[in-house]
Scaffold this active site. Sequence first.
Site, PDB file in Angstrom:
ATOM      1  N   SER A  88       0.813  -1.219   0.000  1.00  0.00           N
ATOM      2  CA  SER A  88       0.000   0.000   0.000  1.00  0.00           C
ATOM      3  C   SER A  88       0.846   1.269   0.000  1.00  0.00           C
ATOM      4  O   SER A  88       0.335   2.352  -0.255  1.00  0.00           O
ATOM      5  CB  SER A  88      -0.915   0.021   1.228  1.00  0.00           C
ATOM      6  OG  SER A  88      -0.142   0.082   2.413  1.00  0.00           O
ATOM      7  N   SER A 145       5.239   1.403   4.152  1.00  0.00           N
ATOM      8  CA  SER A 145       6.655   1.355   4.545  1.00  0.00           C
ATOM      9  C   SER A 145       7.401   2.598   4.089  1.00  0.00           C
ATOM     10  O   SER A 145       8.148   3.205   4.865  1.00  0.00           O
ATOM     11  CB  SER A 145       7.331   0.104   3.975  1.00  0.00           C
ATOM     12  OG  SER A 145       6.757  -1.053   4.531  1.00  0.00           O
ATOM     13  N   THR A 178      12.487  -7.079  11.011  1.00  0.00           N
ATOM     14  CA  THR A 178      12.017  -8.282  11.703  1.00  0.00           C
ATOM     15  C   THR A 178      11.932  -9.510  10.806  1.00  0.00           C
ATOM     16  O   THR A 178      11.716 -10.612  11.309  1.00  0.00           O
ATOM     17  CB  THR A 178      10.616  -8.040  12.306  1.00  0.00           C
ATOM     18  OG1 THR A 178       9.689  -7.800  11.242  1.00  0.00           O
ATOM     19  CG2 THR A 178      10.626  -6.879  13.289  1.00  0.00           C
ATOM     20  N   HIS A 229      13.755  -3.334   0.120  1.00  0.00           N
ATOM     21  CA  HIS A 229      13.663  -2.441   1.288  1.00  0.00           C
ATOM     22  C   HIS A 229      15.036  -1.853   1.629  1.00  0.00           C
ATOM     23  O   HIS A 229      15.143  -0.673   1.973  1.00  0.00           O
ATOM     24  CB  HIS A 229      13.093  -3.183   2.498  1.00  0.00           C
ATOM     25  CG  HIS A 229      11.600  -3.256   2.518  1.00  0.00           C
ATOM     26  ND1 HIS A 229      10.836  -2.331   3.169  1.00  0.00           N
ATOM     27  CD2 HIS A 229      10.740  -4.142   1.961  1.00  0.00           C
ATOM     28  CE1 HIS A 229       9.556  -2.649   3.024  1.00  0.00           C
ATOM     29  NE2 HIS A 229       9.476  -3.738   2.294  1.00  0.00           N
ATOM     30  N   ARG A 241      15.907   2.270   1.597  1.00  0.00           N
ATOM     31  CA  ARG A 241      16.296   3.069   2.760  1.00  0.00           C
ATOM     32  C   ARG A 241      17.730   3.583   2.679  1.00  0.00           C
ATOM     33  O   ARG A 241      18.093   4.512   3.395  1.00  0.00           O
ATOM     34  CB  ARG A 241      16.040   2.325   4.054  1.00  0.00           C
ATOM     35  CG  ARG A 241      16.888   1.134   4.344  1.00  0.00           C
ATOM     36  CD  ARG A 241      16.479   0.522   5.688  1.00  0.00           C
ATOM     37  NE  ARG A 241      17.233  -0.662   6.000  1.00  0.00           N
ATOM     38  CZ  ARG A 241      16.845  -1.899   5.766  1.00  0.00           C
ATOM     39  NH1 ARG A 241      15.669  -2.132   5.217  1.00  0.00           N
ATOM     40  NH2 ARG A 241      17.610  -2.920   6.101  1.00  0.00           N
TER      41      ARG A 241
END
Length: 164
Positions: free
Chosen positions: A11, A14, A34, A49, A53
């Site tokens: 969506s 994050s 996690t 991810h 970042r």
Amino acid sequence: MKTLFIGGIKSGKSMNAQEYILKNSLFKPTYLATTEFVDAGMKERVDAHIQNRGDDFVTLEEPLKIYEAIKTNKNPVLVECVSMWINNMFYHGLNFEDMQKEIKQILELEQTIVFVLNDVGCGVIPDNKLARDFIDASGKLSGLIAIGCDEVYHTIAGISTRIK
């Protein structure tokens, strides 16, 4: 300050949570990852991810003991994601009461914490017990987290709307 970003899978929650914590942090935040690698597809998601970042975060990987990982951390923490943590907890034989205790401890901490959580409560009731247990735990923990947070954002199609 505690904040929750909740929304469906893919969506945009994050990315929005990352932007939010970077914008609201005086120091380099910690990205508490996690996810445990279970297959090549999950590794691809994790790699994406990591790329997204970049060097903006200090990364800390902890699939189970997130309270222990957060309690000594002085910088703001992005917990990415609570849903994978719930999955890990069930996989390793822990139960809802263990999860609830851990989340309550985290919510009592003084640190700035941003939680990311998949909203899995809008579908049909699954036909197997493990999936039902996961959805039940996720729903109850999302409510617990939301109540304990100062702000809650619901994300759809990349747009996060503040609901609390």
